[in-house]
Design an enzyme around this catalytic site. Sequence first.
Site, short mmCIF file in Angstrom:
data_model
loop_
_atom_site.label_atom_id
_atom_site.label_comp_id
_atom_site.label_asym_id
_atom_site.label_seq_id
_atom_site.Cartn_x
_atom_site.Cartn_y
_atom_site.Cartn_z
N GLY A 39 3.73 3.87 5.54
CA GLY A 39 3.72 3.73 4.09
C GLY A 39 4.54 4.82 3.41
O GLY A 39 5.09 5.70 4.06
N ASP A 60 -4.62 -0.61 13.24
CA ASP A 60 -5.19 -1.15 12.00
C ASP A 60 -6.52 -0.44 11.76
O ASP A 60 -7.42 -0.49 12.61
CB ASP A 60 -5.38 -2.67 12.19
CG ASP A 60 -5.93 -3.35 10.95
OD1 ASP A 60 -6.70 -2.72 10.19
OD2 ASP A 60 -5.60 -4.52 10.75
N TYR A 120 -5.04 -0.28 1.03
CA TYR A 120 -4.66 -1.50 0.31
C TYR A 120 -4.21 -1.03 -1.07
O TYR A 120 -5.03 -0.51 -1.84
CB TYR A 120 -5.88 -2.44 0.21
CG TYR A 120 -5.58 -3.72 -0.52
CD1 TYR A 120 -5.46 -4.92 0.17
CD2 TYR A 120 -5.41 -3.74 -1.90
CE1 TYR A 120 -5.17 -6.11 -0.50
CE2 TYR A 120 -5.11 -4.91 -2.57
CZ TYR A 120 -5.00 -6.09 -1.87
OH TYR A 120 -4.71 -7.26 -2.53
N THR A 121 -2.94 -1.19 -1.39
CA THR A 121 -2.40 -0.55 -2.59
C THR A 121 -1.84 -1.54 -3.63
O THR A 121 -1.21 -1.11 -4.59
CB THR A 121 -1.29 0.47 -2.20
OG1 THR A 121 -0.28 -0.23 -1.46
CG2 THR A 121 -1.85 1.60 -1.36
N ASP A 140 -6.46 8.23 -9.33
CA ASP A 140 -6.91 8.36 -10.73
C ASP A 140 -7.59 7.07 -11.20
O ASP A 140 -8.31 7.10 -12.21
CB ASP A 140 -5.71 8.69 -11.63
CG ASP A 140 -4.60 7.65 -11.55
OD1 ASP A 140 -4.37 7.10 -10.44
OD2 ASP A 140 -3.95 7.37 -12.57
N TYR A 183 -8.96 -2.59 -7.65
CA TYR A 183 -8.40 -1.55 -6.78
C TYR A 183 -9.18 -0.24 -6.95
O TYR A 183 -9.57 0.39 -5.97
CB TYR A 183 -6.92 -1.36 -7.13
CG TYR A 183 -6.29 -0.13 -6.52
CD1 TYR A 183 -5.93 -0.09 -5.18
CD2 TYR A 183 -6.04 1.00 -7.30
CE1 TYR A 183 -5.34 1.05 -4.63
CE2 TYR A 183 -5.45 2.14 -6.77
CZ TYR A 183 -5.11 2.16 -5.43
OH TYR A 183 -4.53 3.29 -4.89
N LYS A 206 -11.32 1.95 -4.23
CA LYS A 206 -11.08 3.38 -3.93
C LYS A 206 -12.36 4.19 -4.14
O LYS A 206 -12.64 5.13 -3.38
CB LYS A 206 -9.94 3.92 -4.81
CG LYS A 206 -8.57 3.31 -4.56
CD LYS A 206 -8.07 3.43 -3.14
CE LYS A 206 -7.67 4.85 -2.76
NZ LYS A 206 -7.12 4.88 -1.35
N TRP A 243 0.20 8.01 -9.71
CA TRP A 243 1.57 7.63 -10.10
C TRP A 243 2.59 8.10 -9.06
O TRP A 243 3.59 8.74 -9.37
CB TRP A 243 1.91 8.21 -11.47
CG TRP A 243 1.14 7.64 -12.63
CD1 TRP A 243 -0.11 7.08 -12.60
CD2 TRP A 243 1.56 7.58 -13.99
NE1 TRP A 243 -0.49 6.68 -13.86
CE2 TRP A 243 0.53 6.96 -14.74
CE3 TRP A 243 2.71 7.98 -14.67
CZ2 TRP A 243 0.61 6.76 -16.12
CZ3 TRP A 243 2.78 7.77 -16.05
CH2 TRP A 243 1.75 7.17 -16.75
N1 LIG Z 1 1.03 4.74 -4.84
C1 LIG Z 1 0.29 5.37 -5.77
O1 LIG Z 1 0.67 5.45 -6.95
C2 LIG Z 1 -1.02 5.99 -5.38
C3 LIG Z 1 -1.75 6.66 -6.37
C4 LIG Z 1 -2.99 7.24 -6.01
C5 LIG Z 1 -3.44 7.15 -4.71
N2 LIG Z 1 -2.71 6.49 -3.78
C6 LIG Z 1 -3.25 6.40 -2.43
O2 LIG Z 1 -2.38 7.05 -1.53
C7 LIG Z 1 -2.47 6.44 -0.25
C8 LIG Z 1 -1.09 6.09 0.26
O3 LIG Z 1 -0.50 5.17 -0.63
P1 LIG Z 1 1.05 4.79 -0.64
O4 LIG Z 1 1.51 4.90 -2.04
O5 LIG Z 1 1.79 5.50 0.45
O6 LIG Z 1 0.94 3.22 -0.32
P2 LIG Z 1 1.78 2.29 0.66
O7 LIG Z 1 3.23 2.64 0.62
O8 LIG Z 1 1.37 0.90 0.30
O9 LIG Z 1 1.23 2.69 2.09
C9 LIG Z 1 0.00 2.25 2.57
C10 LIG Z 1 0.19 1.94 4.03
O10 LIG Z 1 -1.08 1.52 4.56
C11 LIG Z 1 -0.81 0.44 5.43
N3 LIG Z 1 -2.03 -0.34 5.63
C12 LIG Z 1 -2.57 -1.29 4.83
N4 LIG Z 1 -3.68 -1.79 5.41
C13 LIG Z 1 -3.83 -1.15 6.60
C14 LIG Z 1 -4.76 -1.24 7.66
N5 LIG Z 1 -5.77 -2.11 7.59
N6 LIG Z 1 -4.61 -0.42 8.72
C15 LIG Z 1 -3.58 0.44 8.79
N7 LIG Z 1 -2.64 0.56 7.83
C16 LIG Z 1 -2.79 -0.22 6.74
C17 LIG Z 1 0.26 -0.34 4.75
O11 LIG Z 1 0.90 -1.21 5.66
P3 LIG Z 1 1.61 -2.55 5.10
O12 LIG Z 1 2.71 -2.11 4.22
O13 LIG Z 1 2.04 -3.24 6.34
O14 LIG Z 1 0.54 -3.30 4.35
C18 LIG Z 1 1.19 0.79 4.28
O15 LIG Z 1 2.09 1.16 5.29
C19 LIG Z 1 -3.41 5.23 -0.43
O16 LIG Z 1 -4.72 5.61 -0.07
C20 LIG Z 1 -3.36 4.98 -1.92
O17 LIG Z 1 -4.54 4.32 -2.39
C21 LIG Z 1 -1.51 5.92 -4.08
#
Ligand SMILES: NC(=O)c1ccc[n+]([C@@H]2O[C@H](COP(=O)([O-])OP(=O)(O)OC[C@H]3O[C@@H](n4cnc5c(N)ncnc54)[C@H](OP(=O)(O)O)[C@@H]3O)[C@@H](O)[C@H]2O)c1
Length: 279
Positions: free
Chosen positions: A10, A35, A60-61, A101, A124, A128, A149
């Site tokens: 990710g 997974d 799950y994002t 957030d 979502y 979380k 963000w």
């Molecule tokens: N993006 C934001 O703005 C944001 C803000 C606050 C917090 N966060 C948190 O930060 C963390 C990382 O987010 P990110 O932005 O890097 O999101 P991302 O790019 O969507 O990365 C999440 C990764 O998790 C993988 N994944 C999904 N379901 C899975 C499963 N069952 N087992 C193993 N891997 C799985 C996804 O694979 P696939 O792509 O194949 O589905 C993807 O590679 C998450 O916990 C998210 O909630 C993100």
Amino acid sequence: MRVMVLGAGGMLGHDLVATAPPDVTLFPFSRTQLDITQHDAVAATLGDVRPEVVINAAGYTAVDRAESESQEAVRVNGAAVGGLGRMARQTGARLIHFSSDYVFDGQATEPYSEESLRHPINAYGTSKLAGETVLQASGAQYLIVRTQWLFGVHGKSFPRTMWERARAGRATQVVRDQTGRPTYAPDLAAAVWTLIRKSACGVMHVANQGEATWFDVAAHVFARAGRPDLLTPCATADYPTRARRPRYSVLDTARAEGVLGGPLPKWEDAVERFLSSPL
Ligand SMILES: NC(=O)c1ccc[n+]([C@@H]2O[C@H](COP(=O)([O-])OP(=O)(O)OC[C@H]3O[C@@H](n4cnc5c(N)ncnc54)[C@H](OP(=O)(O)O)[C@@H]3O)[C@@H](O)[C@H]2O)c1
């Protein structure tokens, strides 16, 4: 130090791997390799790797899709995190997990502290919050890093979309009534490695310095592309999405700053570095 990274494919996972300190022996797993909802496979891998630290960057994002897939969101962001917590407790590994957030409702007028009342307003955020709750009850030694963000080179993000639209000459409206702290994934990743080295635990808010509306971020990007004329502000009411968004969800990062020795760079500086990297 042996560190296992889940969700390594990710956006944040990539940057955690890229910024790992040299004394860390990394064991990164993308979703196809492991997974997190597959309990037996995770337990077996933990037994093989014997990590001291597990970083869960999997999640799950899909914020809008979660409104119609709330069970799947809770399965990945809630139940699976509880399983990771229980396995971490059994193996003695420290678990680093990311939350959002979006556990807050956005009704505040000043930054949210780690202890502020959690009250998500979309599916979502609810998933979380479930993850935080089960991890806190698991008995594991944990660090929950709430961030917001996020943008980075390895994934879709708002600044990237704005850059592509500006470069393509597309007129764009962006909301000016949602406020947060844009956070650059490599800056967050570097901070997380420091927090791990300092054995930080509990809940911590980590985000780049400053606050902005989505329009502010877009204005920065469109100006950098030389096309500020293409951008106009709008209100959330003019741009309906399936999931409701918090109006004001700025995270108070003072606690993490105390451990890190200061704030992360300003978001404008982070956007500049993002735009200067190969996109
Ligand atoms: N993006 C934001 O703005 C944001 C803000 C606050 C917090 N966060 C948190 O930060 C963390 C990382 O987010 P990110 O932005 O890097 O999101 P991302 O790019 O969507 O990365 C999440 C990764 O998790 C993988 N994944 C999904 N379901 C899975 C499963 N069952 N087992 C193993 N891997 C799985 C996804 O694979 P696939 O792509 O194949 O589905 C993807 O590679 C998450 O916990 C998210 O909630 C993100």
